[in-house]
Design a protein around this motif. Structure first.
Motif, PDB file in Angstrom:
ATOM      1  N   VAL A  19       0.878  -1.170   0.000  1.00  0.00           N
ATOM      2  CA  VAL A  19       0.000   0.000   0.000  1.00  0.00           C
ATOM      3  C   VAL A  19       0.914   1.220   0.000  1.00  0.00           C
ATOM      4  CG1 VAL A  19      -1.754   1.279   1.276  1.00  0.00           C
ATOM      5  CG2 VAL A  19      -1.831  -1.235   1.207  1.00  0.00           C
ATOM      6  N   ASN A  20       0.726   2.098  -0.994  1.00  0.00           N
ATOM      7  CA  ASN A  20       1.595   3.269  -1.126  1.00  0.00           C
ATOM      8  C   ASN A  20       0.808   4.371  -1.832  1.00  0.00           C
ATOM      9  OD1 ASN A  20       3.495   5.214  -1.820  1.00  0.00           O
ATOM     10  ND2 ASN A  20       5.087   3.709  -2.269  1.00  0.00           N
ATOM     11  N   GLN A  21       0.093   5.171  -1.065  1.00  0.00           N
ATOM     12  CA  GLN A  21      -0.749   6.220  -1.637  1.00  0.00           C
ATOM     13  C   GLN A  21       0.070   7.251  -2.404  1.00  0.00           C
ATOM     14  OE1 GLN A  21      -4.241   6.053  -1.457  1.00  0.00           O
ATOM     15  NE2 GLN A  21      -4.056   7.584  -3.064  1.00  0.00           N
ATOM     16  N   ALA A  22       1.271   7.563  -1.944  1.00  0.00           N
ATOM     17  CA  ALA A  22       2.106   8.547  -2.639  1.00  0.00           C
ATOM     18  C   ALA A  22       2.416   8.096  -4.061  1.00  0.00           C
ATOM     19  CB  ALA A  22       3.396   8.790  -1.862  1.00  0.00           C
ATOM     20  N   GLY A  33      -5.038   0.960  -7.774  1.00  0.00           N
ATOM     21  CA  GLY A  33      -3.743   0.298  -7.821  1.00  0.00           C
ATOM     22  C   GLY A  33      -2.962   0.707  -9.053  1.00  0.00           C
ATOM     23  N   ARG A  34      -1.707   0.298  -9.040  1.00  0.00           N
ATOM     24  CA  ARG A  34      -0.820   0.650 -10.153  1.00  0.00           C
ATOM     25  C   ARG A  34       0.280  -0.402 -10.241  1.00  0.00           C
ATOM     26  NH1 ARG A  34       3.171   5.741 -10.149  1.00  0.00           N
ATOM     27  NH2 ARG A  34       4.034   5.431 -12.205  1.00  0.00           N
ATOM     28  N   THR A  35       0.517  -0.899 -11.436  1.00  0.00           N
ATOM     29  CA  THR A  35       1.617  -1.823 -11.674  1.00  0.00           C
ATOM     30  C   THR A  35       2.746  -1.057 -12.329  1.00  0.00           C
ATOM     31  OG1 THR A  35       0.080  -3.653 -11.944  1.00  0.00           O
ATOM     32  CG2 THR A  35       2.289  -3.969 -12.824  1.00  0.00           C
ATOM     33  N   ARG A  36       3.908  -1.106 -11.713  1.00  0.00           N
ATOM     34  CA  ARG A  36       5.095  -0.433 -12.250  1.00  0.00           C
ATOM     35  C   ARG A  36       6.070  -1.526 -12.682  1.00  0.00           C
ATOM     36  NH1 ARG A  36       6.229   3.924  -7.530  1.00  0.00           N
ATOM     37  NH2 ARG A  36       6.701   1.979  -6.468  1.00  0.00           N
ATOM     38  N   ILE A  42       3.961  -3.444  -7.442  1.00  0.00           N
ATOM     39  CA  ILE A  42       2.526  -3.193  -7.487  1.00  0.00           C
ATOM     40  C   ILE A  42       2.204  -2.390  -6.241  1.00  0.00           C
ATOM     41  CG2 ILE A  42       0.224  -4.227  -7.339  1.00  0.00           C
ATOM     42  CD1 ILE A  42       1.387  -6.653  -8.869  1.00  0.00           C
ATOM     43  N   VAL A  43       1.561  -1.252  -6.440  1.00  0.00           N
ATOM     44  CA  VAL A  43       1.192  -0.410  -5.304  1.00  0.00           C
ATOM     45  C   VAL A  43      -0.325  -0.264  -5.274  1.00  0.00           C
ATOM     46  CG1 VAL A  43       3.375   0.819  -5.148  1.00  0.00           C
ATOM     47  CG2 VAL A  43       1.589   1.700  -6.646  1.00  0.00           C
ATOM     48  N   LEU A  44      -0.850  -0.168  -4.064  1.00  0.00           N
ATOM     49  CA  LEU A  44      -2.290  -0.084  -3.852  1.00  0.00           C
ATOM     50  C   LEU A  44      -2.619   1.205  -3.118  1.00  0.00           C
ATOM     51  CD1 LEU A  44      -2.709  -3.696  -2.432  1.00  0.00           C
ATOM     52  CD2 LEU A  44      -2.943  -2.975  -4.814  1.00  0.00           C
ATOM     53  N   SER A  45      -3.797   1.726  -3.376  1.00  0.00           N
ATOM     54  CA  SER A  45      -4.243   2.913  -2.647  1.00  0.00           C
ATOM     55  C   SER A  45      -4.711   2.512  -1.252  1.00  0.00           C
ATOM     56  CB  SER A  45      -5.366   3.630  -3.398  1.00  0.00           C
ATOM     57  OG  SER A  45      -6.522   2.823  -3.438  1.00  0.00           O
ATOM     58  N   GLU A  46      -4.703   3.489  -0.373  1.00  0.00           N
ATOM     59  CA  GLU A  46      -5.148   3.285   1.004  1.00  0.00           C
ATOM     60  C   GLU A  46      -6.670   3.217   1.067  1.00  0.00           C
ATOM     61  OE1 GLU A  46      -3.578   6.777   2.876  1.00  0.00           O
ATOM     62  OE2 GLU A  46      -1.576   5.908   3.069  1.00  0.00           O
ATOM     63  N   GLY A  47      -7.171   2.614   2.129  1.00  0.00           N
ATOM     64  CA  GLY A  47      -8.585   2.688   2.461  1.00  0.00           C
ATOM     65  C   GLY A  47      -9.510   1.755   1.715  1.00  0.00           C
ATOM     66  N   GLN A  53      -9.715  -4.640  -2.125  1.00  0.00           N
ATOM     67  CA  GLN A  53      -8.259  -4.759  -2.183  1.00  0.00           C
ATOM     68  C   GLN A  53      -7.845  -6.073  -2.850  1.00  0.00           C
ATOM     69  OE1 GLN A  53      -5.794  -5.137   1.452  1.00  0.00           O
ATOM     70  NE2 GLN A  53      -4.677  -3.375   0.622  1.00  0.00           N
ATOM     71  N   ALA A  54      -8.537  -7.166  -2.533  1.00  0.00           N
ATOM     72  CA  ALA A  54      -8.232  -8.449  -3.170  1.00  0.00           C
ATOM     73  C   ALA A  54      -8.428  -8.354  -4.679  1.00  0.00           C
ATOM     74  CB  ALA A  54      -9.101  -9.557  -2.582  1.00  0.00           C
TER      75      ALA A  54
END
Length: 107
Positions: A19-22, A33-36, A42-47, A53-54
């Motif tokens: 999880v990495n909102q920034a 979410g975002r795949t880099r 892979i980063v996911l938004s908070e909350g 989330q799954a």
């Protein structure tokens, strides 16, 4: 619900998962979410709720699968996104409703 894994293996590539909102805010603050691929992350938004989330984890993992399979080069971004957006919640539901199938597939 189990804890979020810290990594996911996609072919020969080990992606970090967090999880990495920034990191989300860099491109689209409303994204889940975002795949880099370059960074293998892979980063996911908070909350997000546990079911959302799954689904987001599966969605972003499918993006990584598309890249590893070379599909990203053969499909437009729009077509890839539409395909994955359609497939991920259905696949997640099939996996959840059919534990015997999952056990069989995992051998």
């Amino acid at each position: 619900m189990p804890e979020l894994p810290t990594h996911v293996q996609v072919g020969a590539f080990l992606y970090s998962l967090a999880v990495n909102q920034a990191a989300i805010n860099e491109i689209n603050p409303t994204a889940f979410g975002r795949t880099r691929n370059k960074e293998q992350s892979i980063v996911l938004s908070e909350g997000q709720g546990p079911d959302q989330q799954a689904d987001t984890v599966l969605h972003e993992t499918l993006h990584a699968c598309f890249m590893v399979a070379g599909m990203s080069e053969r499909m437009t971004d729009t077509l890839a996104e539409e395909t994955i957006r359609t497939l991920s919640p259905l696949l997640l539901d099939v996996l959840r409703r059919n534990p015997e199938l999952v056990a069989y597939l995992l051998g």
